[in-house]
Scaffold this motif. Structure first.
Motif, PDB file in Angstrom:
ATOM      1  N   ALA A 148       3.203 -21.562-111.409  1.00 16.91           N
ATOM      2  CA  ALA A 148       3.307 -20.184-111.894  1.00 16.91           C
ATOM      3  C   ALA A 148       4.686 -19.640-111.530  1.00 16.91           C
ATOM      4  O   ALA A 148       5.041 -19.599-110.359  1.00 16.91           O
TER       5      ALA A 148
ATOM      6  N   ALA B 178      -8.158 -25.794-117.313  1.00 19.47           N
ATOM      7  CA  ALA B 178      -7.932 -26.229-115.932  1.00 19.47           C
ATOM      8  C   ALA B 178      -9.177 -26.838-115.305  1.00 19.47           C
ATOM      9  O   ALA B 178     -10.296 -26.363-115.504  1.00 19.47           O
TER      10      ALA B 178
ATOM     11  N   LEU C 287      -1.498 -25.521-111.070  1.00 17.60           N
ATOM     12  CA  LEU C 287      -0.816 -24.514-111.874  1.00 17.60           C
ATOM     13  C   LEU C 287       0.524 -24.204-111.231  1.00 17.60           C
ATOM     14  O   LEU C 287       0.583 -23.836-110.057  1.00 17.60           O
TER      15      LEU C 287
ATOM     16  N   LEU D 114      -0.318 -27.591-115.220  1.00 19.18           N
ATOM     17  CA  LEU D 114      -0.165 -26.471-116.141  1.00 19.18           C
ATOM     18  C   LEU D 114       0.977 -25.614-115.608  1.00 19.18           C
ATOM     19  O   LEU D 114       1.115 -25.441-114.402  1.00 19.18           O
TER      20      LEU D 114
ATOM     21  N   ALA E 157      -6.918 -19.595-111.968  1.00 20.67           N
ATOM     22  CA  ALA E 157      -6.816 -20.893-111.295  1.00 20.67           C
ATOM     23  C   ALA E 157      -7.673 -20.907-110.034  1.00 20.67           C
ATOM     24  O   ALA E 157      -8.400 -21.883-109.769  1.00 20.67           O
TER      25      ALA E 157
ATOM     26  N   ASP F 266      -6.334 -30.221-111.003  1.00 21.43           N
ATOM     27  CA  ASP F 266      -5.069 -29.835-111.624  1.00 21.43           C
ATOM     28  C   ASP F 266      -4.246 -28.934-110.700  1.00 21.43           C
ATOM     29  O   ASP F 266      -4.736 -28.462-109.668  1.00 21.43           O
TER      30      ASP F 266
ATOM     31  N   LEU G 166       1.956 -23.445-120.837  1.00 13.94           N
ATOM     32  CA  LEU G 166       1.035 -22.486-121.446  1.00 13.94           C
ATOM     33  C   LEU G 166       1.736 -21.435-122.290  1.00 13.94           C
ATOM     34  O   LEU G 166       1.073 -20.666-122.983  1.00 13.94           O
TER      35      LEU G 166
ATOM     36  N   CYS H 133       3.463 -21.903-116.416  1.00 19.01           N
ATOM     37  CA  CYS H 133       3.628 -20.707-117.240  1.00 19.01           C
ATOM     38  C   CYS H 133       4.666 -19.778-116.643  1.00 19.01           C
ATOM     39  O   CYS H 133       4.962 -19.816-115.448  1.00 19.01           O
TER      40      CYS H 133
ATOM     41  N   VAL I  76      -2.224 -23.716-106.663  1.00 20.37           N
ATOM     42  CA  VAL I  76      -1.098 -23.056-107.321  1.00 20.37           C
ATOM     43  C   VAL I  76       0.191 -23.337-106.559  1.00 20.37           C
ATOM     44  O   VAL I  76       0.237 -23.241-105.329  1.00 20.37           O
TER      45      VAL I  76
ATOM     46  N   VAL J 116      -5.872 -21.082-118.864  1.00 17.70           N
ATOM     47  CA  VAL J 116      -6.303 -21.684-117.594  1.00 17.70           C
ATOM     48  C   VAL J 116      -7.819 -21.812-117.574  1.00 17.70           C
ATOM     49  O   VAL J 116      -8.370 -22.855-117.199  1.00 17.70           O
TER      50      VAL J 116
ATOM     51  N   ALA K 270      -3.203 -15.567-114.464  1.00 19.17           N
ATOM     52  CA  ALA K 270      -3.328 -17.022-114.530  1.00 19.17           C
ATOM     53  C   ALA K 270      -3.643 -17.585-113.143  1.00 19.17           C
ATOM     54  O   ALA K 270      -4.474 -18.492-113.000  1.00 19.17           O
TER      55      ALA K 270
END
Length: 197
Positions: A117, A109, A115, A47, A134, A113, A81, A49, A141, A105, A130
């Protein structure tokens, strides 16, 4: 100063930032590549964003995963996202703009996964939320920032990876961010296609 000198200064500053980033980010980039390879190899998703230029970077990165980077390989699962305007405007309207990534998320999520960011300042409230969402789901992250990392320095955990560009100017940070994302894509492909063990 004439325009020629101004142009030269941009190139000089960019080259200096590039060199310093190469020195300071190599270890964290290696960690990020390994984390992403592990994620996509087990069928989990990425993911991503960000806002403004960082939103474009998030979308670009996911396009390289789902489509391809430079060589043919299987499509990799990823979601930007910041691309679903119906979700973003509904959540923004009902809950506030700070929650547009957090809610996604929370909905999408899973612990395997990752993220990604992105915030040049490390202070974007919706990206911070976010990251917090997470963490609530045990999602790792990979954070891209600059300007000394901002609030990312306080909220990122020991399992997260922080790629903080050593510069204060937004344009220089964004230039290195796209290079970072391309390096990540190349590293993923190198492992998946057997160039690296």
């Amino acid at each position: 100063m004439d325009i020629s000198n101004r142009i030269s200064l941009h190139f000089d500053e960019a080259a200096e930032t590039l060199s310093l980033s190469a020195q300071t980010l190599e270890s964290a980039l290696t960690q990020a590549i390994h984390a992403l390879v592990e994620c996509v190899s087990q069928g989990a998703k990425v993911l991503a964003c960000g806002n403004g230029g960082s939103a474009a970077d998030a979308q670009h990165f996911i396009a390289e995963l789902v489509g391809r980077f430079e060589r043919e390989r299987i499509p990799l699962a990823g979601i930007a996202l910041n691309t679903d305007t119906s979700i973003m405007t509904a959540v923004g309207n009902d809950y506030g703009y700070d929650h547009i990534f957090e809610r996604q998320v929370q909905a999408l999520a899973a612990p395997e996964d990752i993220l990604v960011a992105i915030s040049t300042s490390g202070n974007s409230p919706n990206v911070i939320k976010a990251i917090e969402a997470a963490h609530e789901r045990d999602v790792r992250v990979i954070a891209l920032s600059g300007k000394n990392g901002g609030q990312f320095n306080q909220i990122l955990g020991p399992n997260d990876i922080h790629l903080c560009v050593p510069h204060n100017r937004t344009m220089r940070i964004q230039e290195i961010h796209i290079l970072i994302l391309h390096i990540l894509c190349d590293g993923i492909d190198a492992f998946l296609l057997g160039d690296l063990a």
